[in-house]
Design a protein around this motif. Structure first.
Motif, PDB file in Angstrom:
ATOM      1  N   LYS A 124      11.233   4.547   3.540  1.00  0.00           N
ATOM      2  CA  LYS A 124      12.427   3.783   4.228  1.00  0.00           C
ATOM      3  C   LYS A 124      12.804   2.465   3.769  1.00  0.00           C
ATOM      4  CE  LYS A 124      11.387   6.227   8.522  1.00  0.00           C
ATOM      5  NZ  LYS A 124      11.092   5.954  10.151  1.00  0.00           N
ATOM      6  N   PRO A 125      13.064   2.425   2.393  1.00  0.00           N
ATOM      7  CA  PRO A 125      13.396   1.030   2.082  1.00  0.00           C
ATOM      8  C   PRO A 125      14.608   0.427   2.720  1.00  0.00           C
ATOM      9  CG  PRO A 125      13.923   2.924   0.215  1.00  0.00           C
ATOM     10  CD  PRO A 125      13.034   3.382   1.634  1.00  0.00           C
ATOM     11  N   ILE A 126      15.535   1.388   3.051  1.00  0.00           N
ATOM     12  CA  ILE A 126      16.840   0.869   3.619  1.00  0.00           C
ATOM     13  C   ILE A 126      16.495  -0.155   4.951  1.00  0.00           C
ATOM     14  CG2 ILE A 126      17.047   2.790   5.571  1.00  0.00           C
ATOM     15  CD1 ILE A 126      20.173   1.745   3.787  1.00  0.00           C
ATOM     16  N   GLN A 127      15.452   0.102   5.647  1.00  0.00           N
ATOM     17  CA  GLN A 127      15.135  -0.978   6.792  1.00  0.00           C
ATOM     18  C   GLN A 127      15.081  -2.400   6.212  1.00  0.00           C
ATOM     19  OE1 GLN A 127      11.127  -0.053   8.514  1.00  0.00           O
ATOM     20  NE2 GLN A 127      10.773   0.868   6.904  1.00  0.00           N
ATOM     21  N   TYR A 128      14.767  -2.690   4.935  1.00  0.00           N
ATOM     22  CA  TYR A 128      14.533  -3.987   4.608  1.00  0.00           C
ATOM     23  C   TYR A 128      15.912  -4.553   3.837  1.00  0.00           C
ATOM     24  CZ  TYR A 128       9.728  -2.257   5.025  1.00  0.00           C
ATOM     25  OH  TYR A 128       8.621  -1.757   5.440  1.00  0.00           O
TER      26      TYR A 128
ATOM     27  N   SER B 249       8.675  -6.495  11.091  1.00  0.00           N
ATOM     28  CA  SER B 249       7.329  -6.566  10.741  1.00  0.00           C
ATOM     29  C   SER B 249       7.574  -5.399   9.375  1.00  0.00           C
ATOM     30  CB  SER B 249       6.335  -5.805  11.664  1.00  0.00           C
ATOM     31  OG  SER B 249       6.006  -6.785  12.566  1.00  0.00           O
ATOM     32  N   VAL B 250       6.874  -5.717   8.149  1.00  0.00           N
ATOM     33  CA  VAL B 250       6.992  -4.871   7.157  1.00  0.00           C
ATOM     34  C   VAL B 250       5.774  -3.907   7.357  1.00  0.00           C
ATOM     35  CG1 VAL B 250       8.164  -6.390   5.798  1.00  0.00           C
ATOM     36  CG2 VAL B 250       5.493  -6.486   5.703  1.00  0.00           C
TER      37      VAL B 250
ATOM     38  N   PRO C 286       2.478  -1.618   6.186  1.00  0.00           N
ATOM     39  CA  PRO C 286       1.616  -1.947   5.087  1.00  0.00           C
ATOM     40  C   PRO C 286       1.921  -1.679   3.460  1.00  0.00           C
ATOM     41  CG  PRO C 286       0.549  -0.817   7.356  1.00  0.00           C
ATOM     42  CD  PRO C 286       2.034  -0.842   7.288  1.00  0.00           C
ATOM     43  N   ASP C 287       2.620  -0.521   3.284  1.00  0.00           N
ATOM     44  CA  ASP C 287       2.632  -0.428   1.895  1.00  0.00           C
ATOM     45  C   ASP C 287       3.607  -1.500   1.425  1.00  0.00           C
ATOM     46  OD1 ASP C 287       5.275   0.235   3.302  1.00  0.00           O
ATOM     47  OD2 ASP C 287       5.628   2.161   2.316  1.00  0.00           O
ATOM     48  N   LEU C 288       4.693  -2.103   2.004  1.00  0.00           N
ATOM     49  CA  LEU C 288       5.439  -3.038   1.530  1.00  0.00           C
ATOM     50  C   LEU C 288       4.560  -4.235   1.710  1.00  0.00           C
ATOM     51  CD1 LEU C 288       7.812  -4.144   0.126  1.00  0.00           C
ATOM     52  CD2 LEU C 288       8.962  -4.645   2.415  1.00  0.00           C
ATOM     53  N   GLU C 289       3.857  -4.516   2.742  1.00  0.00           N
ATOM     54  CA  GLU C 289       2.883  -5.764   2.688  1.00  0.00           C
ATOM     55  C   GLU C 289       2.124  -5.865   1.413  1.00  0.00           C
ATOM     56  OE1 GLU C 289      -0.787  -7.550   5.112  1.00  0.00           O
ATOM     57  OE2 GLU C 289       0.066  -5.760   6.088  1.00  0.00           O
ATOM     58  N   ALA C 290       1.295  -4.676   1.093  1.00  0.00           N
ATOM     59  CA  ALA C 290       0.602  -4.731  -0.159  1.00  0.00           C
ATOM     60  C   ALA C 290       1.237  -5.231  -1.402  1.00  0.00           C
ATOM     61  CB  ALA C 290      -0.219  -3.544  -0.282  1.00  0.00           C
ATOM     62  N   LEU C 291       2.604  -4.653  -1.480  1.00  0.00           N
ATOM     63  CA  LEU C 291       3.270  -5.050  -2.926  1.00  0.00           C
ATOM     64  C   LEU C 291       3.574  -6.552  -2.882  1.00  0.00           C
ATOM     65  CD1 LEU C 291       5.381  -1.539  -2.932  1.00  0.00           C
ATOM     66  CD2 LEU C 291       3.719  -2.261  -4.688  1.00  0.00           C
ATOM     67  N   MET C 292       4.006  -6.973  -1.503  1.00  0.00           N
ATOM     68  CA  MET C 292       4.619  -8.201  -1.292  1.00  0.00           C
ATOM     69  C   MET C 292       3.629  -9.402  -1.699  1.00  0.00           C
ATOM     70  SD  MET C 292       6.863  -7.784   2.086  1.00  0.00           S
ATOM     71  CE  MET C 292       7.033  -9.493   2.431  1.00  0.00           C
ATOM     72  N   ARG C 293       2.411  -8.791  -1.235  1.00  0.00           N
ATOM     73  CA  ARG C 293       1.217  -9.892  -1.528  1.00  0.00           C
ATOM     74  C   ARG C 293       0.943  -9.963  -3.062  1.00  0.00           C
ATOM     75  NH1 ARG C 293      -1.342 -11.908   2.777  1.00  0.00           N
ATOM     76  NH2 ARG C 293      -1.155 -10.488   4.799  1.00  0.00           N
TER      77      ARG C 293
ATOM     78  N   ALA D  39       2.948 -11.712   9.713  1.00  0.00           N
ATOM     79  CA  ALA D  39       4.284 -12.285   9.158  1.00  0.00           C
ATOM     80  C   ALA D  39       4.073 -13.913   8.729  1.00  0.00           C
ATOM     81  CB  ALA D  39       4.903 -12.210  10.352  1.00  0.00           C
ATOM     82  N   LEU D  40       3.093 -14.504   9.719  1.00  0.00           N
ATOM     83  CA  LEU D  40       2.726 -16.136   9.302  1.00  0.00           C
ATOM     84  C   LEU D  40       2.411 -16.014   8.065  1.00  0.00           C
ATOM     85  CD1 LEU D  40       1.445 -17.323  12.866  1.00  0.00           C
ATOM     86  CD2 LEU D  40       3.639 -18.059  11.850  1.00  0.00           C
ATOM     87  N   ASP D  41       1.404 -15.292   7.731  1.00  0.00           N
ATOM     88  CA  ASP D  41       0.511 -15.339   6.401  1.00  0.00           C
ATOM     89  C   ASP D  41       1.392 -14.912   5.190  1.00  0.00           C
ATOM     90  OD1 ASP D  41      -2.003 -15.798   5.122  1.00  0.00           O
ATOM     91  OD2 ASP D  41      -2.241 -13.634   4.812  1.00  0.00           O
ATOM     92  N   LEU D  42       2.202 -13.912   5.514  1.00  0.00           N
ATOM     93  CA  LEU D  42       3.158 -13.790   4.414  1.00  0.00           C
ATOM     94  C   LEU D  42       4.100 -14.664   4.246  1.00  0.00           C
ATOM     95  CD1 LEU D  42       3.857  -9.644   4.948  1.00  0.00           C
ATOM     96  CD2 LEU D  42       2.586 -10.767   3.094  1.00  0.00           C
ATOM     97  N   ALA D  43       4.594 -15.418   5.291  1.00  0.00           N
ATOM     98  CA  ALA D  43       5.450 -16.378   5.184  1.00  0.00           C
ATOM     99  C   ALA D  43       4.998 -17.879   4.343  1.00  0.00           C
ATOM    100  CB  ALA D  43       6.154 -16.757   6.411  1.00  0.00           C
ATOM    101  N   GLY D  44       3.724 -17.869   4.149  1.00  0.00           N
ATOM    102  CA  GLY D  44       3.130 -19.041   3.580  1.00  0.00           C
ATOM    103  C   GLY D  44       2.837 -20.020   4.719  1.00  0.00           C
TER     104      GLY D  44
END
Length: 642
Positions: A20-24, A80-81, A83-90, A127-132
């Motif tokens: 569901k990429p449209i949600q981002y 919230s993203v 887990p599939d996108l979280e892994a790629l963002m990291r 979210a905090l961690d992904l935001a740095g």
């Protein structure tokens, strides 16, 4: 300001690889993108759950609009993203971003999170961690956003005290604007005194809670000794915000229309705030007192503008008990008349058990189909309903249901709770008897056998600022045993069993929710351990892991001399200092205690809207008053301009 550049180019490359990429992507109808330079105070607002749950959330939608309407202020949304996108963002170094213009959340002045449930806490840490942004407030510098919690769960923010800088309790509309002004002034002065100074200015208003400015002292047995301010000028108690005169706050004026499918595909109008029915388990009713109605004309105007702005074909009339609006009959009839030609559906999310509500439901559905009606008796036996102050007799229910089936409704859904204070197996087994009586009545009235009744059961979780805040919670094992007996009784019935649907949750998520809702600062260690172990999206059955929570609690809580049972299944006593006592919801603690004693004596209490005041304490403490109609006005037909 280069730190706020869009990360969309990097994000776009990842989107083909996720669900569901449209949600981002952002760019929804009625969303707002302001130039970064046009604002001197910038908010990132988050509903810490998936887009499909977060986008329709009224709280975030309202604050987004209230802030963006102001000159020099911008607000963007983030969710919230998965887990599939979280892994790629990291992997690719892409930070938590807003959906509006894909700017990094870390570049904003305030990162505000709205918690309607405690199960979103691990998503906040993601979210905090992904935001740095450092997870703990003590490690943040002047360049990090102020991390702010709001929403119903923020009435006890102690479990997340280490991770947030501030909390606002109560209505947010006016509060976010006041907060914006303080931050604007501090920035204009050149950010004197750094982060500490701006937080101190917020704390001194008496209506923003800054956890770091309070020390919690514990007794040897693990209970709290006291909570003490550790800076001068910081109040001993922080008050909730109450918006008076809802007609002056007709938000959202331009509701967001989602791009991806969401849980509610409709436009919602809040017809009143607050509830004084006094159900003792209900935190929402207790913390939002007093009742403040929107006028019939104000509602009509919001519906008209909202439908024009969105193109939705359904309007939800929201509140904690919508049929209690003093003008609900005229509202329903007026709206149904107005939109008869347009086939606009009208819905009330929850109604009380009385025959009037069936008339109301008939009125609301005359433009659509009659599928199912939902009622919430909450307690299975008459005795239980007295304990929880849900004043509904079985006769009321049968009469209501009879009217419904007689009017062509085919399905009735009944909502109950399991694990309420003083409850026995017998109380819960009476739910089956009630459901069977409902089916028997339905068959008699409609002359048909194909009618259905669904029984839906949730586990009771004691909540702060309610008379049940002292109550022991039923353990997961006992809850499951009790529900299994009920299931067997329903399924074993030859005559009616097939017509009764049975939906229930096991007792495990309730124990985790109980730990978080009545927890104190020591529970923060559990939340962090769960997050570090991969805990995410705890409100979703497929992501929730009870075992992970219990293992993390066993690793972290023993050093404080407490455990999960201490927070959940333990009954509290009158003299115990509760973790949220320094946060003032306006309710007098002695009044809550007396109501808890009334519950144990099975004594019912009336509604103060139509009986004398019971001195719950809210109106004098908060300088508020009950605001209800009727205004005597009617909704006139909309004139078509030729």
């Amino acid at each position: 300001m280069s730190a706020a550049e869009s990360v969309f180019p990097q994000l776009e490359a990842l989107l083909p690889h996720v669900q569901k990429p449209i949600q981002y992507v952002g760019g929804e109808l009625n969303s707002t993108v302001k130039p970064w330079e046009s604002a001197d105070v910038r908010w990132a607002l988050m509903y810490p759950d998936a887009y499909e749950v977060g986008l329709p959330n009224q709280g975030v939608m309202i604050l987004y609009e209230v802030l963006n309407e102001r000159e020099g202020v911008l607000a963007e949304r983030t969710y919230s993203v998965w887990p599939d996108l979280e892994a790629l963002m990291r992997e690719h170094g892409v930070p938590q971003f807003t959906v509006d213009s894909h700017r990094p959340v870390g570049a904003f002045d305030v990162f505000g999170l709205s918690f309607s449930t405690e199960l979103g806490y691990t998503n906040m840490l993601t979210a905090l961690d992904l935001a740095g942004i450092p997870l703990e407030s003590k490690d943040r510098t002047v360049d990090h956003p102020i991390v702010l919690a709001g929403g119903h769960a923020a009435f006890n923010p102690e479990p997340i005290a280490d991770f947030i800088d501030a909390a606002i309790i109560g209505d947010g509309e006016q509060a976010v604007l006041d907060m914006t002004e303080i931050i604007r002034r501090w920035k204009a002065e050149g950010r004197p005194g750094g982060r500490e100074e701006v937080l101190l200015r917020l704390a001194k208003t008496g209506s923003v809670y800054i956890p770091a400015f309070y020390d919690v002292e514990y007794l040897p047995d693990g209970r709290i000794g006291r909570v003490v301010p550790n800076r001068s000028g910081v109040p001993w108690r922080v008050s909730k915000h109450t918006v008076m005169d809802l007609d002056e706050w007709p938000y959202p004026k331009q509701p967001l229309v989602p791009l991806a499918e969401t849980v509610h595909e409709r436009m919602s109008v809040e017809i009143f705030r607050g509830c004084t029915r006094g159900c003792r388990f209900c935190q929402a009713g207790m913390i939002t007192r007093p009742v403040r109605e929107r006028s019939i004309t104000g509602i009509g105007e919001m519906v008209e503008k909202g439908l024009k702005a969105t193109g939705f074909e359904e309007v939800g009339l929201l509140s904690l008990s919508s049929a209690d609006h003093s003008e609900i009959g005229d509202i329903a009839k007026g709206l149904a008349d107005r939109y008869e030609e347009d086939k606009i559906g009208l819905s009330l999310p929850s109604t009380r058990v009385d025959a009037f509500n069936v008339d109301l439901a008939n009125e609301l559905t005359r433009n659509g189909r009659r599928s199912g009606l939902t009622f919430a008796p909450e307690g299975g036996s008459e005795r239980m309903r007295k304990v929880i102050n849900k004043m509904v007799s079985e006769e009321d229910l049968i009469r209501t249901v009879s009217t419904a089936y007689g009017n062509g409704w085919r399905q009735v859904k009944l909502y109950f709770m399991c694990g309420l204070p003083t409850e026995t197996d017998e109380d819960v087994l009476q739910i089956a008897d009630m459901a069977m009586n409902v089916i028997a009545e339905g068959r008699k009235v409609s002359g048909q056998n194909d009618i259905r009744c669904t029984v839906s059961i949730g586990g009771f979780v004691p909540k702060p600022h309610t008379p049940f805040q002292w109550a022991p919670q039923l353990s997961a094992e006992e809850t499951d045993e009790r529900l299994a007996k009920l299931r067997d009784k329903i399924r074993g019935d030859k005559k009616y069993g097939r017509s009764i649907g049975f939906r229930y949750h096991d007792g495990k998520p309730g124990i985790v929710e109980g730990l978080l809702s009545r927890g104190d600062r020591r529970v923060g260690a559990v939340i962090r351990a769960v997050y570090e172990d991969g805990g995410r999206f705890d409100g979703w059955r497929e992501h929730f892991s009870y075992d992970r929570w219990m293992e993390c609690a066993e690793k972290t809580l023993p050093e404080f001399g407490v455990d999960v049972a201490w927070y959940t299944t333990r009954e509290r006593t009158y003299e115990e200092v509760l973790p949220w006592d320094h946060l003032d919801s306006g309710l007098d603690k002695d009044w809550l205690w007396e109501d808890w004693q009334d519950a144990l004596d099975e004594t019912e209490v009336e509604d103060c809207r139509w009986t004398p005041c019971f001195d719950c304490g809210v109106c004098p403490a908060m300088q508020t008053e009950i605001q209800v109609g009727p205004t005597g006005k009617k909704l006139l037909p909309l004139t078509v301009v030729k």
